[in-house]
Design an enzyme around this catalytic site. Structure first.
Site, PDB file in Angstrom:
ATOM      1  N   GLY A 127       0.813  -1.209   0.000  1.00 24.71           N
ATOM      2  CA  GLY A 127       0.000   0.000   0.000  1.00 24.71           C
ATOM      3  C   GLY A 127       0.844   1.253   0.000  1.00 24.71           C
ATOM      4  O   GLY A 127       1.909   1.322  -0.616  1.00 24.71           O
ATOM      5  N   GLY A 128       0.367   2.263   0.741  1.00 28.37           N
ATOM      6  CA  GLY A 128       1.095   3.526   0.795  1.00 28.37           C
ATOM      7  C   GLY A 128       2.490   3.396   1.335  1.00 28.37           C
ATOM      8  O   GLY A 128       3.378   4.208   1.019  1.00 28.37           O
ATOM      9  N   GLY A 148      23.001  11.319 -30.898  1.00 24.72           N
ATOM     10  CA  GLY A 148      22.519  11.952 -29.676  1.00 24.72           C
ATOM     11  C   GLY A 148      23.003  11.266 -28.419  1.00 24.72           C
ATOM     12  O   GLY A 148      23.164  11.905 -27.375  1.00 24.72           O
ATOM     13  N   ALA A 149      23.260   9.966 -28.503  1.00 23.20           N
ATOM     14  CA  ALA A 149      23.741   9.244 -27.324  1.00 23.20           C
ATOM     15  C   ALA A 149      25.127   9.732 -26.910  1.00 23.20           C
ATOM     16  O   ALA A 149      25.455   9.765 -25.722  1.00 23.20           O
ATOM     17  CB  ALA A 149      23.769   7.749 -27.599  1.00 23.20           C
TER      18      ALA A 149
END
Length: 565
Positions: free
Chosen positions: A220-221, A455-456
């Site tokens: 859960g949280g 771009g890498a």
């Protein structure tokens, strides 16, 4: 004027004679009470009465020791159940994690304040401070033997205190998670307690290192606490972390899944990337936490702990040229390069099983802690994809936050192409790594081993985005793309019309390689500081780090940037 007291006019502030019970003494005159005002009369102990017996310190001490022993021992049946699951108790875990006799416990007598029900001491969490190799840390360990480690108001308040003290004292904080989640009986107060933990973790982010160790359920949280930490450790077969459990998943989707399949250690270590390190048992896990702490600074204002210099500035490592093939398309294991560059061949790898096409590790060079980021040619040829970009970006940001220099070892053919990658947001994810490097102000050194395409190349801490020192091996190839791809794009028509396309392609590839992919191309244009012998890489890094040791680059005057999360 009459001399009789009975007939004298009485002023408002005159003392009033009040009858006193037999055996008592009035301590002072009592002022007349105004109409409607309560009259207070101070009385001393009746004459001759015996004073209460003085406390027996010996007895008080005995009772205290008995209570503390009872608290420390816990409920024996619950302890046996914990051991039967292959799990240590909270106190046993702290004994493994911390130096001997260094733990100072806070609020061991704390209990929940509900009107009824069982009210055990500690309220299911052991909190305090100790040392690891003599260095101060703050720690809390949820105790599954008490209310299943569930979190209520008092439980949360103890964790809040530990986090506040860690921030105030500038020391790392370690949370040992083993909890069934929010305590249902306390309702919204439990949820409020979680919110207080999360807020403090965010306040501590970039201030002190945060380590979360999941040693049981974390559902859960509660799962957001490990996600907010800098490092998360998990143990196979006993650690479980998810937002919704198997029962909810089955009810909503009809998919029947086990706890381990849904949120086990290997799931988060290999697929989600939430787990930084995965171990087979608690002892080795906690030993690794100790080792990690030895590499981390106490806070963002202090340097990471250093060890003695080992002569790295004159170290010659000829095996590096043997590990990395000269041929650009032959794979190798970048971990072997890490080991050659690191002191004693030791490094602490993070997210070993997630996004394996990029490697991130903490290590030392000549006694100084550094962060390694390296492409992994043995996995997908070392291309960058979405998960690899996110993994490296988070590591770069951590190192920058805590003043740890960065060394980027580049051998990257580009970003992974494909419809799935584009739809999953590779542009945004790649931009996260770009953003992380661009805003980093720590010393940064780039070493280009072989390929650095497109771009890498830019994203992997190139000169254009601010690296301080760029070194390259004679095998480096810095270009928009590889020779084969470039020839196919530039000479598509010529190849289509050629009588012998294969022969023409081979000729054009050779020409392109000679012209654009030669080792000196980038150096001649100032994009590389030096072309070095691979065997001298460790020495060059040690000298470069020494040169950049006093680097100071203030951050821009702004509240914060807007990272492309």
């Amino acid at each position: 004027m009459s001399g009789s007291h009975d007939n004298a006019a009485r002023r408002p502030d005159d003392a009033e004679v009040v009858p006193v019970p037999s055996g008592s003494r009035r301590s002072r005159p009592v002022r007349s009470a105004e109409p409607g005002e309560a009259r207070v009369i101070s009385l001393t102990r009746p004459a001759g009465a015996e004073p209460p017996a003085a406390p027996d310190m010996r007895l008080l001490r005995q009772r205290r020791e008995e209570l503390r022993a009872h608290i420390a021992d816990g409920q024996l049946d619950a302890v046996r159940r914990q051991h039967s699951l292959g799990k240590l108790t909270a106190r046993e875990r702290l004994a493994v994690l911390l130096d001997d006799d260094s733990f100072l416990e806070l609020e061991p007598y704390r209990r929940h304040q509900a009107a009824s029900g069982n009210r055990p001491h500690t309220d299911g969490v052991i909190a305090g401070s100790g040392t690891i190799d003599g260095r101060r840390v703050f720690v809390y360990a949820q105790d599954f033997t008490v209310f299943g480690g569930s979190l209520g108001e008092a439980h949360a308040a103890k964790i809040h205190k530990v986090l506040d003290l860690a921030i105030a004292n500038g020391a790392p904080v370690i949370g040992l998670n083993d909890s069934g989640g929010a305590r249902i009986q306390e309702g919204v107060l439990a949820l409020n307690g979680y919110g207080g933990i999360f807020r403090r973790q965010v306040e501590a982010s970039g201030v002190v290192p945060q380590i979360s160790v999941v040693l049981g359920p974390c559902a859960g949280g509660a799962a957001y606490s490990p996600a907010l930490a800098d490092f998360t450790f998990m143990v196979r077969d006993t650690s479980r972390m998810y937002l919704t459990g198997p029962d909810v998943v089955a009810a909503v989707s009809g998919h029947v899944v086990s706890h381990e399949e849904l949120g086990g250690a290997d799931v988060h270590g290999s697929y989600s990337g939430v787990a930084t390190v995965v171990h087979d048992d608690e002892e080795s896990c906690l030993a690794d936490v100790r080792y990690l702490v030895s590499l981390l600074p106490a806070n963002y204002l202090e340097p990471a702990p250093e060890t003695a210099e080992v002569g790295a500035r004159d170290d010659y490592r000829p095996r590096l040229a043997e590990i990395v093939p000269a041929e650009p398309n032959r794979p190798y294991d970048m971990r072997e390069v890490f080991a050659e560059l690191a002191d004693d061949g030791e490094f602490f790898e993070l997210h070993e099983s997630w996004a394996r096409n990029v490697l991130c590790a903490l290590t030392r060079i000549d006694g100084r802690v550094v962060g390694f980021v390296g492409n992994q040619p043995s996995v997908f040829a070392g291309v960058l994809d979405g998960p690899a970009s996110q993994k490296a970006a988070r590591f770069v940001r951590f190192c920058d936050a805590f003043g740890i220099p960065l060394v980027s070892l580049v051998d990257v053919p580009g970003f992974l192409p494909g419809v799935e990658q584009e739809r999953s947001g590779i542009i945004r994810q790649g931009a996260q790594l770009l953003h992380a490097y661009c805003e980093a102000t720590v010393p940064r050194i780039q070493v280009i081993l072989r390929k650095a395409y497109g771009g890498a190349y830019i994203v992997m801490d190139s000169r254009s985005i601010g690296t301080d020192l760029s070194l390259a091996w004679p095998t480096n190839q810095i270009a928009v793309m590889g020779a084969e791809g470039a020839v196919n794009v530039l000479h598509r028509r010529d190849l289509a019309a050629a009588a012998d396309p294969a022969a023409l392609r081979a000729k054009l590839v050779g020409e392109y390689t000679e012209e654009y992919l030669n080792p000196q191309y980038a150096a001649e244009r100032g994009l590389v500081d030096d072309i070095i012998d691979p065997a001298e890489t460790r020495a060059a890094l040690a000298r470069g780090l020494a040169m950049l040791r006093d680097k100071r680059k203030p951050a821009p005057a702004r509240k914060h940037g807007n990272q492309p999360i």
